[in-house]
Motif scaffolding. Structure first.
Motif, PDB file in Angstrom:
ATOM      1  N   VAL A   1      -3.019 -16.840   6.224  1.00 53.05           N
ATOM      2  CA  VAL A   1      -3.078 -15.423   5.841  1.00 53.05           C
ATOM      3  C   VAL A   1      -3.003 -15.284   4.322  1.00 53.05           C
ATOM      4  O   VAL A   1      -3.746 -14.509   3.725  1.00 53.05           O
ATOM      5  CB  VAL A   1      -1.959 -14.616   6.546  1.00 53.05           C
ATOM      6  N   VAL A   2      -2.122 -16.061   3.678  1.00 52.63           N
ATOM      7  CA  VAL A   2      -2.005 -16.018   2.218  1.00 52.63           C
ATOM      8  C   VAL A   2      -3.334 -16.417   1.573  1.00 52.63           C
ATOM      9  O   VAL A   2      -3.814 -15.756   0.647  1.00 52.63           O
ATOM     10  CB  VAL A   2      -0.857 -16.927   1.717  1.00 52.63           C
ATOM     11  N   LYS A   3      -3.951 -17.483   2.071  1.00 45.05           N
ATOM     12  CA  LYS A   3      -5.238 -17.927   1.528  1.00 45.05           C
ATOM     13  C   LYS A   3      -6.312 -16.857   1.705  1.00 45.05           C
ATOM     14  O   LYS A   3      -7.111 -16.602   0.801  1.00 45.05           O
ATOM     15  CB  LYS A   3      -5.679 -19.229   2.202  1.00 45.05           C
ATOM     16  N   LEU A   4      -6.333 -16.229   2.871  1.00 43.21           N
ATOM     17  CA  LEU A   4      -7.329 -15.189   3.134  1.00 43.21           C
ATOM     18  C   LEU A   4      -7.090 -13.962   2.252  1.00 43.21           C
ATOM     19  O   LEU A   4      -8.037 -13.392   1.705  1.00 43.21           O
ATOM     20  CB  LEU A   4      -7.324 -14.799   4.613  1.00 43.21           C
ATOM     21  N   VAL A   5      -5.835 -13.563   2.102  1.00 45.69           N
ATOM     22  CA  VAL A   5      -5.510 -12.417   1.238  1.00 45.69           C
ATOM     23  C   VAL A   5      -5.936 -12.719  -0.197  1.00 45.69           C
ATOM     24  O   VAL A   5      -6.502 -11.866  -0.882  1.00 45.69           O
ATOM     25  CB  VAL A   5      -4.008 -12.065   1.322  1.00 45.69           C
ATOM     26  N   LYS A   6      -5.700 -13.958  -0.641  1.00 51.11           N
ATOM     27  CA  LYS A   6      -6.122 -14.379  -1.984  1.00 51.11           C
ATOM     28  C   LYS A   6      -7.629 -14.224  -2.122  1.00 51.11           C
ATOM     29  O   LYS A   6      -8.133 -13.683  -3.107  1.00 51.11           O
ATOM     30  CB  LYS A   6      -5.708 -15.829  -2.237  1.00 51.11           C
ATOM     31  N   GLU A   7      -8.370 -14.679  -1.121  1.00 52.59           N
ATOM     32  CA  GLU A   7      -9.827 -14.608  -1.146  1.00 52.59           C
ATOM     33  C   GLU A   7     -10.334 -13.163  -1.100  1.00 52.59           C
ATOM     34  O   GLU A   7     -11.237 -12.784  -1.838  1.00 52.59           O
ATOM     35  CB  GLU A   7     -10.374 -15.379   0.059  1.00 52.59           C
ATOM     36  N   LEU A   8      -9.727 -12.344  -0.247  1.00 57.70           N
ATOM     37  CA  LEU A   8     -10.189 -10.967  -0.060  1.00 57.70           C
ATOM     38  C   LEU A   8      -9.887 -10.061  -1.247  1.00 57.70           C
ATOM     39  O   LEU A   8     -10.659  -9.159  -1.567  1.00 57.70           O
ATOM     40  CB  LEU A   8      -9.576 -10.363   1.208  1.00 57.70           C
TER      41      LEU A   8
ATOM     42  N   LEU B   1      -2.830 -16.980  -6.311  1.00 56.62           N
ATOM     43  CA  LEU B   1      -2.091 -17.474  -5.157  1.00 56.62           C
ATOM     44  C   LEU B   1      -0.693 -16.861  -5.078  1.00 56.62           C
ATOM     45  O   LEU B   1      -0.254 -16.432  -4.005  1.00 56.62           O
ATOM     46  CB  LEU B   1      -2.001 -19.007  -5.206  1.00 56.62           C
ATOM     47  N   LYS B   2       0.006 -16.779  -6.203  1.00 62.67           N
ATOM     48  CA  LYS B   2       1.362 -16.210  -6.211  1.00 62.67           C
ATOM     49  C   LYS B   2       1.326 -14.737  -5.820  1.00 62.67           C
ATOM     50  O   LYS B   2       2.149 -14.279  -5.025  1.00 62.67           O
ATOM     51  CB  LYS B   2       2.013 -16.376  -7.578  1.00 62.67           C
ATOM     52  N   ASP B   3       0.364 -13.996  -6.365  1.00 66.01           N
ATOM     53  CA  ASP B   3       0.249 -12.573  -6.036  1.00 66.01           C
ATOM     54  C   ASP B   3      -0.077 -12.378  -4.555  1.00 66.01           C
ATOM     55  O   ASP B   3       0.459 -11.475  -3.902  1.00 66.01           O
ATOM     56  CB  ASP B   3      -0.818 -11.895  -6.893  1.00 66.01           C
ATOM     57  N   ALA B   4      -0.961 -13.205  -4.027  1.00 69.69           N
ATOM     58  CA  ALA B   4      -1.312 -13.114  -2.607  1.00 69.69           C
ATOM     59  C   ALA B   4      -0.097 -13.424  -1.740  1.00 69.69           C
ATOM     60  O   ALA B   4       0.161 -12.748  -0.745  1.00 69.69           O
ATOM     61  CB  ALA B   4      -2.454 -14.072  -2.288  1.00 69.69           C
ATOM     62  N   LYS B   5       0.660 -14.443  -2.132  1.00 68.67           N
ATOM     63  CA  LYS B   5       1.880 -14.800  -1.379  1.00 68.67           C
ATOM     64  C   LYS B   5       2.887 -13.659  -1.436  1.00 68.67           C
ATOM     65  O   LYS B   5       3.501 -13.308  -0.426  1.00 68.67           O
ATOM     66  CB  LYS B   5       2.501 -16.084  -1.930  1.00 68.67           C
ATOM     67  N   ASP B   6       3.052 -13.054  -2.609  1.00 71.81           N
ATOM     68  CA  ASP B   6       3.979 -11.922  -2.748  1.00 71.81           C
ATOM     69  C   ASP B   6       3.548 -10.744  -1.867  1.00 71.81           C
ATOM     70  O   ASP B   6       4.390 -10.087  -1.259  1.00 71.81           O
ATOM     71  CB  ASP B   6       4.075 -11.473  -4.208  1.00 71.81           C
ATOM     72  N   LEU B   7       2.229 -10.484  -1.795  1.00 76.75           N
ATOM     73  CA  LEU B   7       1.720  -9.418  -0.934  1.00 76.75           C
ATOM     74  C   LEU B   7       2.071  -9.686   0.532  1.00 76.75           C
ATOM     75  O   LEU B   7       2.520  -8.799   1.246  1.00 76.75           O
ATOM     76  CB  LEU B   7       0.200  -9.313  -1.057  1.00 76.75           C
ATOM     77  N   VAL B   8       1.851 -10.913   0.963  1.00 84.71           N
ATOM     78  CA  VAL B   8       2.125 -11.289   2.353  1.00 84.71           C
ATOM     79  C   VAL B   8       3.625 -11.235   2.624  1.00 84.71           C
ATOM     80  O   VAL B   8       4.061 -10.742   3.668  1.00 84.71           O
ATOM     81  CB  VAL B   8       1.533 -12.677   2.674  1.00 84.71           C
TER      82      VAL B   8
END
Length: 123
Positions: free
Chosen positions: A71-78, A83-90
């Motif tokens: 999910v973190v990887k997909l959020v990063k892509e979308l 990567l850190k921002d996507a992880k923080d979002l998740v």
């Protein structure tokens, strides 16, 4: 002056169907497009209950699910975030992934995120 008040009273009491007919007449016969005609009508009973269809949606991640890394990887892509921002979002779910997108785009994003294991909500 009384004629204008009577005319105003008639306009206020039009149903939504009558307003639509009036808008068609104004457009076809006079070339006038009354953009806010339906908004100006206050009365009208049950016909005035017409619901406006939502055109912009927010994609909200409610939970990462079992496969958080995917999910973190997909959020990063979308989102195009790091990567850190996507992880923080998740990690901060529920959180908006994208806001103000079309219905088709929102549904596509939801499908992708759910396929990756996330729980998603559209608002």
């Amino acid at each position: 002056m009384a004629d204008l008040k009577d005319f105003a009273e008639q306009l206020v009491n039009l149903t939504v169907k009558e307003v639509n007919e009036l808008a068609t007449i104004l457009k076809d016969e006079y070339g006038i497009e009354p953009a806010a005609a339906a908004v100006a009508v206050g009365g009208g009973g049950a016909d005035a209950e017409a619901v406006e269809e939502q055109t912009e949606f927010d994609v909200i991640l409610t939970a990462a699910g079992g496969s958080k890394l995917a999910v973190v990887k997909l959020v990063k892509e979308l989102t195009g975030a790091g990567l850190k921002d996507a992880k923080d979002l998740v990690d901060s779910a529920p959180s908006p992934i994208k806001e103000g997108v079309s219905k088709d785009e929102a549904e596509a994003l939801k499908a992708q995120l759910e396929e990756a294991g996330a729980e998603v909500e559209l608002k």
